[in-house]
Design a protein around this motif. Sequence first.
Motif, PDB file in Angstrom:
ATOM      1  N   GLU A   1       0.857  -1.179   0.000  1.00 14.88           N
ATOM      2  CA  GLU A   1       0.000   0.000   0.000  1.00 14.88           C
ATOM      3  C   GLU A   1       0.896   1.233   0.000  1.00 14.88           C
ATOM      4  O   GLU A   1       2.076   1.150   0.385  1.00 14.88           O
ATOM      5  CB  GLU A   1      -0.918   0.003   1.221  1.00 14.88           C
ATOM      6  N   PRO A   2       0.372   2.383  -0.447  1.00 10.94           N
ATOM      7  CA  PRO A   2       1.198   3.600  -0.514  1.00 10.94           C
ATOM      8  C   PRO A   2       1.871   3.904   0.819  1.00 10.94           C
ATOM      9  O   PRO A   2       1.235   3.903   1.867  1.00 10.94           O
ATOM     10  CB  PRO A   2       0.185   4.688  -0.894  1.00 10.94           C
TER      11      PRO A   2
ATOM     12  N   PRO B   1       1.471   1.717   6.120  1.00 13.81           N
ATOM     13  CA  PRO B   1       1.228   2.595   4.976  1.00 13.81           C
ATOM     14  C   PRO B   1       0.430   3.838   5.347  1.00 13.81           C
ATOM     15  O   PRO B   1      -0.021   3.996   6.486  1.00 13.81           O
ATOM     16  CB  PRO B   1       0.410   1.701   4.041  1.00 13.81           C
ATOM     17  N   PHE B   2       0.263   4.698   4.369  1.00 12.16           N
ATOM     18  CA  PHE B   2      -0.686   5.800   4.518  1.00 12.16           C
ATOM     19  C   PHE B   2      -2.095   5.201   4.589  1.00 12.16           C
ATOM     20  O   PHE B   2      -2.418   4.295   3.812  1.00 12.16           O
ATOM     21  CB  PHE B   2      -0.591   6.771   3.343  1.00 12.16           C
TER      22      PHE B   2
ATOM     23  N   ALA C   1      -4.678  14.475  13.912  1.00 11.36           N
ATOM     24  CA  ALA C   1      -4.924  13.073  13.566  1.00 11.36           C
ATOM     25  C   ALA C   1      -5.140  12.875  12.075  1.00 11.36           C
ATOM     26  O   ALA C   1      -5.129  11.731  11.597  1.00 11.36           O
ATOM     27  CB  ALA C   1      -6.135  12.547  14.339  1.00 11.36           C
ATOM     28  N   ASN C   2      -5.341  13.968  11.332  1.00 11.24           N
ATOM     29  CA  ASN C   2      -5.554  13.882   9.884  1.00 11.24           C
ATOM     30  C   ASN C   2      -4.335  14.318   9.080  1.00 11.24           C
ATOM     31  O   ASN C   2      -4.422  14.514   7.868  1.00 11.24           O
ATOM     32  CB  ASN C   2      -6.762  14.713   9.464  1.00 11.24           C
ATOM     33  N   ILE C   3      -3.206  14.490   9.749  1.00  9.66           N
ATOM     34  CA  ILE C   3      -1.964  14.877   9.077  1.00  9.66           C
ATOM     35  C   ILE C   3      -0.987  13.704   9.203  1.00  9.66           C
ATOM     36  O   ILE C   3      -0.575  13.343  10.311  1.00  9.66           O
ATOM     37  CB  ILE C   3      -1.352  16.146   9.702  1.00  9.66           C
ATOM     38  N   TYR C   4      -0.638  13.102   8.071  1.00  5.51           N
ATOM     39  CA  TYR C   4       0.230  11.922   8.071  1.00  5.51           C
ATOM     40  C   TYR C   4       1.514  12.207   7.304  1.00  5.51           C
ATOM     41  O   TYR C   4       1.505  12.900   6.291  1.00  5.51           O
ATOM     42  CB  TYR C   4      -0.479  10.722   7.442  1.00  5.51           C
ATOM     43  N   MET C   5       2.614  11.631   7.777  1.00  8.19           N
ATOM     44  CA  MET C   5       3.904  11.835   7.115  1.00  8.19           C
ATOM     45  C   MET C   5       4.732  10.571   7.188  1.00  8.19           C
ATOM     46  O   MET C   5       4.606   9.774   8.125  1.00  8.19           O
ATOM     47  CB  MET C   5       4.650  13.003   7.761  1.00  8.19           C
ATOM     48  N   SER C   6       5.587  10.397   6.197  1.00  9.35           N
ATOM     49  CA  SER C   6       6.498   9.267   6.169  1.00  9.35           C
ATOM     50  C   SER C   6       7.862   9.697   6.691  1.00  9.35           C
ATOM     51  O   SER C   6       8.423  10.690   6.232  1.00  9.35           O
ATOM     52  CB  SER C   6       6.647   8.726   4.741  1.00  9.35           C
TER      53      SER C   6
ATOM     54  N   LYS D   1       9.238  -0.401  12.118  1.00 10.81           N
ATOM     55  CA  LYS D   1       8.208  -1.356  12.547  1.00 10.81           C
ATOM     56  C   LYS D   1       6.871  -0.670  12.819  1.00 10.81           C
ATOM     57  O   LYS D   1       5.820  -1.186  12.442  1.00 10.81           O
ATOM     58  CB  LYS D   1       8.675  -2.078  13.821  1.00 10.81           C
ATOM     59  N   ASP D   2       6.897   0.471  13.484  1.00 13.22           N
ATOM     60  CA  ASP D   2       5.663   1.188  13.817  1.00 13.22           C
ATOM     61  C   ASP D   2       5.252   2.158  12.718  1.00 13.22           C
ATOM     62  O   ASP D   2       4.121   2.630  12.691  1.00 13.22           O
ATOM     63  CB  ASP D   2       5.837   1.962  15.129  1.00 13.22           C
ATOM     64  N   GLY D   3       6.189   2.488  11.831  1.00 11.03           N
ATOM     65  CA  GLY D   3       5.943   3.399  10.707  1.00 11.03           C
ATOM     66  C   GLY D   3       6.218   2.683   9.414  1.00 11.03           C
ATOM     67  O   GLY D   3       5.979   1.480   9.328  1.00 11.03           O
ATOM     68  N   PRO D   4       6.727   3.379   8.390  1.00 12.98           N
ATOM     69  CA  PRO D   4       7.299   4.725   8.470  1.00 12.98           C
ATOM     70  C   PRO D   4       6.272   5.848   8.516  1.00 12.98           C
ATOM     71  O   PRO D   4       6.622   6.996   8.723  1.00 12.98           O
ATOM     72  CB  PRO D   4       8.131   4.822   7.188  1.00 12.98           C
ATOM     73  N   VAL D   5       4.992   5.498   8.316  1.00 15.95           N
ATOM     74  CA  VAL D   5       3.962   6.534   8.277  1.00 15.95           C
ATOM     75  C   VAL D   5       3.371   6.716   9.676  1.00 15.95           C
ATOM     76  O   VAL D   5       2.957   5.745  10.326  1.00 15.95           O
ATOM     77  CB  VAL D   5       2.849   6.174   7.275  1.00 15.95           C
TER      78      VAL D   5
END
Length: 270
Positions: free
Chosen positions: A37-38, A98-99, A221-226, A250-254
């Motif tokens: 997934e993206p 993923p995102f 909570a609606n702002i996501y980053m890698s 493991k917990d991310g990268p997003v």
Amino acid sequence: MLNNYKTYNCKILKIQNESLDSKTFTLSLPYKGFSFEPGQYVMASLPGFGEAIFGVASEMDNKKSIQITVRKVGSLTSELHNKKIGDIIGIRGSYGQPFPIDLAKGKNVLIVVGGIGIPPLRPLILDALKYPKKYKKVYIFYGCRDESVLNYTKEFSQWKKVCDLNITLDNPKTKKYRKGVVTELLDIKNIPADAIAFMCGPPVMYKFVVQKLLEKSLKPANIYMSLERHMDCAQGVCQHCAIGTKYVCKDGPVFSYAELMNFKSWLSPI
């Protein structure tokens, strides 16, 4: 059960020159049933040159091949750029969180990218092209150094059919693109406060983009980053990517900004 540590040999099927320093490699699937997934990533390797992290840049529904876009910046990526169709690249993965594109269905989506940060979010753009009614409206805000390092320029005309594409350059050579930083693009658009933002780029960009999005009344909570750049081993072993109590690999990268806002180290470039 698949071995999460195993590297699979993938044949180069196609090579596309994207910019002055970047190429997109279309590869055979690492194994049957590979999916992503993206925002998820793979580790690409060459014997004698090591391995590095690359966000998967291909269409999610493609069951025959995967794509990675490689910027030439070091010994491994330079050697990758020397490879030809038919050569073999080692791939392991996909890995990571993923995102959350399911949360974006039926909503306004902001894609904010800088430089080589665009490949992990290209699958979302391709998804919007394939399923134009899946998202309410997709805005793309793409900042780059100059025209020579813009990626996927041959796709821009297609993207514009379903996305609101906005590009700014630090040092444009022509009048085709505006001059400035990516946060300035957010000021010229009426950004819906209920939008979901997906970002990928240099850490310094995040600091100012997050501030701007909060000013636009987006929820943390609606702002996501890698935080892909923080990673090294992809297995939570080397601890290079530790941020507070979390491992990026493991917990991310997003991550959402709501998850990161209490950690001071997440904006560190390494």
